[in-house]
Design a protein around this motif. Sequence first.
Motif, PDB file in Angstrom:
ATOM      1  N   LEU A 152       0.828  -1.207   0.000  1.00  0.00           N
ATOM      2  CA  LEU A 152       0.000   0.000   0.000  1.00  0.00           C
ATOM      3  C   LEU A 152       0.861   1.256   0.000  1.00  0.00           C
ATOM      4  O   LEU A 152       0.496   2.268  -0.606  1.00  0.00           O
ATOM      5  N   SER A 153       1.997   1.185   0.668  1.00  0.00           N
ATOM      6  CA  SER A 153       2.920   2.317   0.666  1.00  0.00           C
ATOM      7  C   SER A 153       3.387   2.623  -0.752  1.00  0.00           C
ATOM      8  O   SER A 153       3.368   3.780  -1.199  1.00  0.00           O
ATOM      9  N   HIS A 154       3.774   1.591  -1.490  1.00  0.00           N
ATOM     10  CA  HIS A 154       4.219   1.785  -2.874  1.00  0.00           C
ATOM     11  C   HIS A 154       3.083   2.295  -3.758  1.00  0.00           C
ATOM     12  O   HIS A 154       3.302   3.140  -4.631  1.00  0.00           O
ATOM     13  N   ALA A 155       1.879   1.782  -3.532  1.00  0.00           N
ATOM     14  CA  ALA A 155       0.740   2.220  -4.347  1.00  0.00           C
ATOM     15  C   ALA A 155       0.443   3.703  -4.128  1.00  0.00           C
ATOM     16  O   ALA A 155       0.200   4.448  -5.087  1.00  0.00           O
ATOM     17  N   THR A 156       0.479   4.138  -2.875  1.00  0.00           N
ATOM     18  CA  THR A 156       0.189   5.550  -2.602  1.00  0.00           C
ATOM     19  C   THR A 156       1.294   6.454  -3.140  1.00  0.00           C
ATOM     20  O   THR A 156       1.022   7.551  -3.636  1.00  0.00           O
ATOM     21  N   ILE A 157       2.532   5.994  -3.059  1.00  0.00           N
ATOM     22  CA  ILE A 157       3.644   6.779  -3.607  1.00  0.00           C
ATOM     23  C   ILE A 157       3.531   6.856  -5.129  1.00  0.00           C
ATOM     24  O   ILE A 157       3.752   7.917  -5.730  1.00  0.00           O
ATOM     25  N   ALA A 158       3.174   5.738  -5.758  1.00  0.00           N
ATOM     26  CA  ALA A 158       2.985   5.740  -7.215  1.00  0.00           C
ATOM     27  C   ALA A 158       1.896   6.735  -7.608  1.00  0.00           C
ATOM     28  O   ALA A 158       2.027   7.466  -8.598  1.00  0.00           O
ATOM     29  N   HIS A 159       0.824   6.766  -6.832  1.00  0.00           N
ATOM     30  CA  HIS A 159      -0.264   7.709  -7.108  1.00  0.00           C
ATOM     31  C   HIS A 159       0.220   9.148  -6.979  1.00  0.00           C
ATOM     32  O   HIS A 159      -0.093  10.006  -7.812  1.00  0.00           O
ATOM     33  N   ARG A 160       0.994   9.409  -5.944  1.00  0.00           N
ATOM     34  CA  ARG A 160       1.523  10.761  -5.718  1.00  0.00           C
ATOM     35  C   ARG A 160       2.440  11.187  -6.861  1.00  0.00           C
ATOM     36  O   ARG A 160       2.324  12.305  -7.386  1.00  0.00           O
ATOM     37  N   VAL A 161       3.352  10.307  -7.245  1.00  0.00           N
ATOM     38  CA  VAL A 161       4.301  10.636  -8.313  1.00  0.00           C
ATOM     39  C   VAL A 161       3.566  10.862  -9.629  1.00  0.00           C
ATOM     40  O   VAL A 161       3.844  11.823 -10.358  1.00  0.00           O
ATOM     41  N   ALA A 174       5.961   2.009 -15.094  1.00  0.00           N
ATOM     42  CA  ALA A 174       6.589   1.714 -13.802  1.00  0.00           C
ATOM     43  C   ALA A 174       8.010   2.250 -13.749  1.00  0.00           C
ATOM     44  O   ALA A 174       8.467   2.730 -12.704  1.00  0.00           O
ATOM     45  N   ASP A 175       8.715   2.185 -14.873  1.00  0.00           N
ATOM     46  CA  ASP A 175      10.102   2.659 -14.898  1.00  0.00           C
ATOM     47  C   ASP A 175      10.177   4.167 -14.665  1.00  0.00           C
ATOM     48  O   ASP A 175      11.048   4.652 -13.931  1.00  0.00           O
ATOM     49  N   VAL A 176       9.264   4.897 -15.289  1.00  0.00           N
ATOM     50  CA  VAL A 176       9.262   6.355 -15.126  1.00  0.00           C
ATOM     51  C   VAL A 176       8.869   6.732 -13.702  1.00  0.00           C
ATOM     52  O   VAL A 176       9.509   7.585 -13.066  1.00  0.00           O
TER      53      VAL A 176
END
Length: 207
Positions: A152-161, A174-176
């Motif tokens: 979930l931490s990675h998912a929220t960070i991905a959303h933020r980025v 995913a690479d970007v």
Amino acid sequence: MLTPAQLRAQHHTFKSLLVFSSMMTRMIGAQDVIVLILHANGDKLRGRSMIQKLAYFWSLSISCIENASFKFRYDGPYSAEIRYALSRTLARELVDENTRAGPLYDQYHYQIVEEAGDFVKAVADRHQDEFKQIKHIIDTCKESSSFQYEELSHATIAHRVYNRMPKEVRTKSADVILKDALSLGWNVEREKIQNGIKLLEKLGLLP
């Protein structure tokens, strides 16, 4: 005349405004959010950070949470209001908190107390639509093998980025996203970022 890309962008903007307007009219207190998150997971949950991440998803897709704003830290979104509301549920003896030793750090386990059953039912009855939606989010996380702190931490960070990117170059690569997240100081892994992107797509949080 607008190009097809501009029309799609305009449609997305209008849709976002309608969703935001609807969410504003359904604002809910942070304490009720915590109670419903626990209730949707069988009246229990492990981890303060899990509550924070699920509350963040709530704020994105279900309704605004009264007085709650999220700041991003090393592990994703954090709201002081959610933390304070959790303390209030403990003080009111609606929820029991236990600490268990983990391999690296102590883990907090939360359980709605039996005596709070009537209160929880009243909250769930008052917010039936919201309860169904947070249960759907939790069930989707479980079905995607993502109902864990790091996922979930990675998912929220991905959303933020993703949402920090200029719209004209926004990508779900995913690479970007990994590269941008690393450049912003987050310690993330490509596989978990990829899993996070897939989860966000299933939740309808990546257009």
